[in-house]
Design a protein around this motif. Sequence first.
Motif, mmCIF file in Angstrom:
data_model
loop_
_atom_site.group_PDB
_atom_site.id
_atom_site.type_symbol
_atom_site.label_atom_id
_atom_site.label_comp_id
_atom_site.label_asym_id
_atom_site.label_seq_id
_atom_site.Cartn_x
_atom_site.Cartn_y
_atom_site.Cartn_z
ATOM 1 N N ILE A 146 97.260 114.570 71.725
ATOM 2 C CA ILE A 146 96.073 114.703 72.565
ATOM 3 C C ILE A 146 96.477 114.827 74.039
ATOM 4 N N PRO A 147 95.605 115.396 74.885
ATOM 5 C CA PRO A 147 95.958 115.659 76.295
ATOM 6 C C PRO A 147 96.270 114.419 77.122
ATOM 7 N N THR A 148 95.760 113.246 76.737
ATOM 8 C CA THR A 148 96.043 112.042 77.516
ATOM 9 C C THR A 148 97.318 111.346 77.046
ATOM 10 N N ILE A 149 98.031 111.965 76.108
ATOM 11 C CA ILE A 149 99.335 111.465 75.661
ATOM 12 C C ILE A 149 100.421 112.516 75.864
ATOM 13 N N ALA A 150 100.113 113.754 75.505
ATOM 14 C CA ALA A 150 101.115 114.825 75.433
ATOM 15 C C ALA A 150 101.981 114.976 76.683
ATOM 16 N N PRO A 151 101.411 115.053 77.909
ATOM 17 C CA PRO A 151 102.263 115.300 79.082
ATOM 18 C C PRO A 151 103.221 114.148 79.394
ATOM 19 N N TYR A 152 102.934 112.975 78.890
ATOM 20 C CA TYR A 152 103.708 111.782 79.231
ATOM 21 C C TYR A 152 104.687 111.384 78.125
ATOM 22 N N LEU A 153 104.360 111.731 76.879
ATOM 23 C CA LEU A 153 105.216 111.355 75.760
ATOM 24 C C LEU A 153 106.138 112.483 75.312
ATOM 25 N N LEU A 154 105.596 113.686 75.181
ATOM 26 C CA LEU A 154 106.364 114.764 74.573
ATOM 27 C C LEU A 154 107.638 115.144 75.338
ATOM 28 N N PRO A 155 107.628 115.243 76.677
ATOM 29 C CA PRO A 155 108.890 115.592 77.357
ATOM 30 C C PRO A 155 110.012 114.595 77.075
ATOM 31 N N ARG A 156 109.691 113.314 77.056
ATOM 32 C CA ARG A 156 110.712 112.300 76.781
ATOM 33 C C ARG A 156 111.167 112.356 75.326
ATOM 34 N N LEU A 157 110.225 112.615 74.418
ATOM 35 C CA LEU A 157 110.585 112.715 73.003
ATOM 36 C C LEU A 157 111.488 113.918 72.757
ATOM 37 N N ILE A 158 111.156 115.051 73.364
ATOM 38 C CA ILE A 158 111.972 116.255 73.183
ATOM 39 C C ILE A 158 113.381 116.040 73.724
ATOM 40 N N GLU A 159 113.474 115.436 74.887
ATOM 41 C CA GLU A 159 114.780 115.172 75.486
ATOM 42 C C GLU A 159 115.613 114.244 74.603
ATOM 43 N N SER A 160 114.979 113.222 74.063
ATOM 44 C CA SER A 160 115.697 112.287 73.200
ATOM 45 C C SER A 160 116.131 112.953 71.899
ATOM 46 N N CYS A 161 115.242 113.740 71.291
ATOM 47 C CA CYS A 161 115.569 114.396 70.030
ATOM 48 C C CYS A 161 116.677 115.436 70.203
ATOM 49 N N ALA A 162 116.704 116.099 71.361
ATOM 50 C CA ALA A 162 117.742 117.099 71.603
ATOM 51 C C ALA A 162 119.127 116.471 71.563
ATOM 52 N N MET A 168 100.852 104.591 80.377
ATOM 53 C CA MET A 168 101.772 105.683 80.116
ATOM 54 C C MET A 168 101.687 106.755 81.202
ATOM 55 N N ALA A 169 100.466 107.090 81.621
ATOM 56 C CA ALA A 169 100.283 108.117 82.648
ATOM 57 C C ALA A 169 100.753 107.620 84.008
ATOM 58 N N ILE A 170 100.477 106.365 84.315
ATOM 59 C CA ILE A 170 100.871 105.808 85.612
ATOM 60 C C ILE A 170 102.386 105.699 85.713
ATOM 61 N N ASP A 171 103.027 105.253 84.651
ATOM 62 C CA ASP A 171 104.489 105.140 84.641
ATOM 63 C C ASP A 171 105.158 106.493 84.807
ATOM 64 N N ASN A 172 104.459 107.559 84.423
ATOM 65 C CA ASN A 172 105.029 108.905 84.546
ATOM 66 C C ASN A 172 104.636 109.582 85.854
ATOM 67 N N GLY A 173 104.081 108.798 86.796
ATOM 68 C CA GLY A 173 103.917 109.287 88.156
ATOM 69 C C GLY A 173 102.656 110.037 88.467
ATOM 70 N N ILE A 174 101.584 109.839 87.696
ATOM 71 C CA ILE A 174 100.371 110.598 87.952
ATOM 72 C C ILE A 174 99.747 110.254 89.303
ATOM 73 N N LEU A 175 100.054 109.060 89.844
ATOM 74 C CA LEU A 175 99.496 108.669 91.148
ATOM 75 C C LEU A 175 100.457 108.928 92.305
ATOM 76 N N ASN A 176 101.638 109.436 91.995
ATOM 77 C CA ASN A 176 102.623 109.690 93.048
ATOM 78 C C ASN A 176 102.070 110.642 94.110
ATOM 79 N N GLY A 177 102.324 110.324 95.370
ATOM 80 C CA GLY A 177 101.877 111.173 96.468
ATOM 81 C C GLY A 177 100.435 110.961 96.854
ATOM 82 N N THR A 178 99.801 109.965 96.270
ATOM 83 C CA THR A 178 98.419 109.644 96.632
ATOM 84 C C THR A 178 98.377 108.239 97.212
#
Length: 303
Positions: free
Chosen positions: A104-120, A249-259
Amino acid sequence: MSNRHRPSLKALQYLLALHQEQNFNRAAKQCFVSQSTLSTAIQNLEEQLNCQVIERDHKRFHFTPTGEQVVLRTKQILAQVDDLLAFTADQSGDMQGEISIGCIPTIAPYLLPRLIESCAVQFPKLTLMLREDTTENLLKLLQQNRIDLLVLALPVDTGDLMVKTLFHDNFMLVGHPEVIDPFPASGIGKDVPDHSIFLLEKEHCLSDHAVSACQLKGGNKIHPFSATSLHTLVQMMRQKAGASYFPKMAIDNGILNGTELESRSLAGNQAYREIGLVWRPTTARLKTFMQLGECIKFLFAKD
């Protein structure tokens, strides 16, 4: 029946796409072929089956009663073929081959990049095919055998599908300091100012989870205006329009950075959503799914 009378799997896939889309042009695009190619394949299929699957005129068409039954059997056939391919992939070893994952959109941007990197690194022979969509749409795709595994926020009605909870994702109060300073110490419940909380539109399950976890039911705490994404909510919070509840999950991945926005923990860390896996009970790739789940838990449960 001789082999020459047996329809191809490709023709059956075209038929299923046409039934799903109810439109030749859209079905052809879904199958990455021309409309004439798809139409010819359907006609050939009718000849091979020796029955009329659809009735046509110059402007429209509809499936015959026999055609509807053919579609039902086609879904079963293609599901069995998918299970066969999954089974043979597992026989050559776990964590290999291709797996389609919906998120889902409230998980995908924060979980999938880390999962892909780990699986690679850990599973170089495994390829993840990714789909981001709403919970409702993803569950339909899973039930239609068009996707293998889902990563969803729980609880959600999954019917007879299998579910495994992986970890808790805490909600946090988000807003400009001038807005959230007057909020109660707990950050939740009846003492939150009326119409002060902005949430996502209803098709996002995050809103229902936030309402339940943050004890906002039955009141006037939620503003009637809703947003389409967490990033849109960030811009609304920057205008000091109100506050919101974001997943950690979203906050830890920097969604508020620069604000200038701040996030605050809620009382006792008891306001959370659960993140889990959902899959069909007939899958032959359960070992691989469980290993992916353990990988996700390692990446996020310790955060």
